[in-house]
Design an enzyme around this catalytic site. Structure first.
Site, short mmCIF file in Angstrom:
data_model
loop_
_atom_site.label_atom_id
_atom_site.label_comp_id
_atom_site.label_asym_id
_atom_site.label_seq_id
_atom_site.Cartn_x
_atom_site.Cartn_y
_atom_site.Cartn_z
N HIS A 289 -1.18 0.13 -9.67
CA HIS A 289 -1.84 -0.79 -8.74
C HIS A 289 -2.39 -2.01 -9.50
CE1 HIS A 289 -4.02 -1.08 -4.62
NE2 HIS A 289 -3.83 -2.29 -5.14
N ARG B 103 0.85 -1.19 0.00
CA ARG B 103 0.00 0.00 0.00
C ARG B 103 0.89 1.25 0.00
NH1 ARG B 103 -3.50 -2.83 -1.57
NH2 ARG B 103 -5.50 -3.29 -0.58
P1 NAP Z 1 -1.80 -11.65 4.72
O1 NAP Z 1 -2.03 -13.06 4.32
O2 NAP Z 1 -2.72 -11.02 5.70
O3 NAP Z 1 -0.29 -11.57 5.27
C1 NAP Z 1 0.19 -10.48 5.98
C2 NAP Z 1 1.58 -10.77 6.51
O4 NAP Z 1 2.11 -9.58 7.12
C3 NAP Z 1 1.59 -11.86 7.58
O5 NAP Z 1 2.74 -12.67 7.43
C4 NAP Z 1 1.69 -11.06 8.88
O6 NAP Z 1 2.35 -11.74 9.92
C5 NAP Z 1 2.55 -9.89 8.43
N1 NAP Z 1 2.35 -8.75 9.33
C6 NAP Z 1 1.20 -8.04 9.53
N2 NAP Z 1 1.41 -7.05 10.42
C7 NAP Z 1 2.71 -7.15 10.79
C8 NAP Z 1 3.52 -6.43 11.69
N3 NAP Z 1 3.05 -5.38 12.38
N4 NAP Z 1 4.80 -6.81 11.84
C9 NAP Z 1 5.29 -7.86 11.14
N5 NAP Z 1 4.57 -8.58 10.27
C10 NAP Z 1 3.30 -8.23 10.10
O7 NAP Z 1 -1.80 -10.71 3.44
P2 NAP Z 1 -1.56 -11.09 1.90
O8 NAP Z 1 -2.74 -11.78 1.32
O9 NAP Z 1 -0.24 -11.77 1.80
O10 NAP Z 1 -1.49 -9.62 1.27
C11 NAP Z 1 -0.57 -8.65 1.74
C12 NAP Z 1 -0.94 -7.27 1.24
O11 NAP Z 1 -0.65 -7.16 -0.15
C13 NAP Z 1 -2.42 -6.91 1.31
O12 NAP Z 1 -2.79 -6.49 2.62
C14 NAP Z 1 -2.53 -5.80 0.30
O13 NAP Z 1 -2.30 -4.54 0.92
C15 NAP Z 1 -1.40 -6.08 -0.68
N6 NAP Z 1 -1.89 -6.46 -2.03
C16 NAP Z 1 -1.55 -5.67 -3.08
C17 NAP Z 1 -1.96 -6.02 -4.35
C18 NAP Z 1 -1.55 -5.21 -5.55
O14 NAP Z 1 -2.02 -5.45 -6.64
N7 NAP Z 1 -0.64 -4.27 -5.40
C19 NAP Z 1 -2.73 -7.18 -4.56
C20 NAP Z 1 -3.06 -7.94 -3.44
C21 NAP Z 1 -2.61 -7.59 -2.18
P3 NAP Z 1 1.73 -13.07 10.58
O15 NAP Z 1 1.75 -14.10 9.49
O16 NAP Z 1 2.65 -13.39 11.66
O17 NAP Z 1 0.33 -12.71 11.02
C1 GLV Z 2 -5.31 -5.29 -3.89
O1 GLV Z 2 -4.65 -4.33 -3.70
C2 GLV Z 2 -5.75 -6.19 -2.87
O2 GLV Z 2 -5.62 -5.85 -1.69
O3 GLV Z 2 -6.25 -7.27 -3.23
#
Ligand code: NAP
Ligand code: GLV
Length: 321
Positions: free
Chosen positions: A284, A236
């Site tokens: 994005h 983000r």
């Molecule tokens: P997720 O499954 O919720 O994973 C989040 C990870 O971050 C987990 O490993 C979590 O740790 C860690 N984390 C959260 N808060 C933390 C903190 N304060 N300190 C250290 N580690 C922390 O999320 P995801 O599905 O992988 O997606 C991640 C992010 O990618 C989304 O939230 C979104 O913003 C972004 N995204 C972007 C796009 C794009 O097109 N640009 C597309 C999709 C997603 P734990 O495992 O220990 O809980």
């Molecule tokens: C995209 O940014 C998502 O959070 O899936």
């Protein structure tokens, strides 16, 4: 069962919303589906939404679950933070789990990392100048990639980068084990985080945007990396302190950055990032929400909830992801 659907028309044309509604109806033939319009306060059991306006939730104490059409729930939880009481207290908030985003993220980040490893970014500049010059390759052994966030997406990315033979570190809040990846865990202001950052050559951000993670890509974080490090931010825009990146580029602490997300989207035409040749910008689009895969997952989860069965992907509101 009654289901509301909403995604902003600014991102997708009406035909796209019609296709979502048709797909959801096909997957849940007995459901009464409707696209939410301002002024619609009629009852609903489920909401399937992306970046919904606050009004959508007004008085909706009957909602059983809100399905977010993305992985990041920061926009929905931001409504609740700014206007407490917006979200129905008992409704589950459910995020998309992968639905094809993992593969897209792997492609995007592997491309960015290999582009920097092989110095293609610099060859692009040399081509602009019609210069034929062979550059010394980066030593692979010290081209350490640090992946912040080892969740659904970060785990796949770290694993794929390790399979390319790169030294890979990963950081999450809770301890993880990923083959070929040096995992560490803790909070973002502790010693474990500093040790994770120490000497990293490419920093990849895949953290959710929460009050704990906001502004984590800042001057202090950059100062811990190897000199001339690279940044890849696909999480983000609110993670990045923009003027700290401009300063770090000016002083050579950061060599180049690939940014997919921004504090203001679309990135305004006058924004200085557009004219910085060392910043690569995408709109994005690193991992897009795929319609068929997302409909299948959401429909299966609605059916499970209707049968009283547990589902995965439920967001912990307090934690912010
Ligand atoms: P997720 O499954 O919720 O994973 C989040 C990870 O971050 C987990 O490993 C979590 O740790 C860690 N984390 C959260 N808060 C933390 C903190 N304060 N300190 C250290 N580690 C922390 O999320 P995801 O599905 O992988 O997606 C991640 C992010 O990618 C989304 O939230 C979104 O913003 C972004 N995204 C972007 C796009 C794009 O097109 N640009 C597309 C999709 C997603 P734990 O495992 O220990 O809980
Ligand atoms: C995209 O940014 C998502 O959070 O899936």
């Amino acid at each position: 069962m009654k289901i509301l659907f909403y995604q902003p028309h600014s991102n997708h044309d009406t035909a796209d919303n019609d296709a979502w509604l048709r797909g959801l109806q096909q997957a849940l033939p007995h459901a009464e589906l409707r696209e939410w319009q301002p002024g619609d306060h009629a009852g609903a059991d489920y909401a399937v939404v992306w970046r919904p306006p606050r009004e959508l939730f007004a008085g909706r104490h009957d909602l059983r679950a809100i399905f977010n059409l993305g992985a990041g729930v920061d926009a929905i939880l931001g409504l609740e933070r700014d206007f407490p009481g917006t979200l129905p207290r008992d409704a589950l908030l459910v995020r998309l789990e992968d639905t094809g985003m993992g593969q897209q993220m792997v492609e995007y980040i592997a491309h960015a990392v290999l582009r920097y490893l092989r110095r293609f970014d610099e060859y692009e500049q040399l081509q602009q100048a019609r210069r034929w010059k062979v550059l010394e390759p980066h030593p692979r052994a010290t081209f350490t990639v640090g992946v912040m966030g080892l969740g659904v997406l970060g785990t796949q990315v770290a694993h794929a980068l390790a399979a390319l033979g790169l030294p890979v570190r990963g950081f999450s809040r809770n301890a993880k084990r990923i083959e070929g990846v040096a995992c560490s865990s803790g909070e973002l202001h502790g010693a474990a985080f500093d040790a994770f950052l120490d000497g990293v050559k490419v920093l990849v951000n895949l953290l959710p945007h929460t009050p704990d993670t906001a502004d984590v890509l800042n001057a202090r974080t950059f100062s811990k990396l190897a000199r001339g490090a690279y940044l890849v931010n696909v999480a983000r825009g609110g993670h990045l302190v923009e003027h700290d990146l401009i300063d770090a580029l000016a002083h050579g602490q950061i060599a180049a950055a690939t940014l997919d997300v921004f504090r203001e989207e679309p990135l305004p035409a006058a924004h200085p990032f557009w004219s910085e040749p060392r910043i690569t910008i995408t709109p994005h689009s690193a991992a897009q929400t795929l319609r068929d895969e997302s409909i299948e997952q959401v429909a299966q989860k609605i059916a499970s909830l209707a049968r009283g069965e547990p589902i995965s992907g439920i967001v912990e509101r307090e934690r912010g992801y």
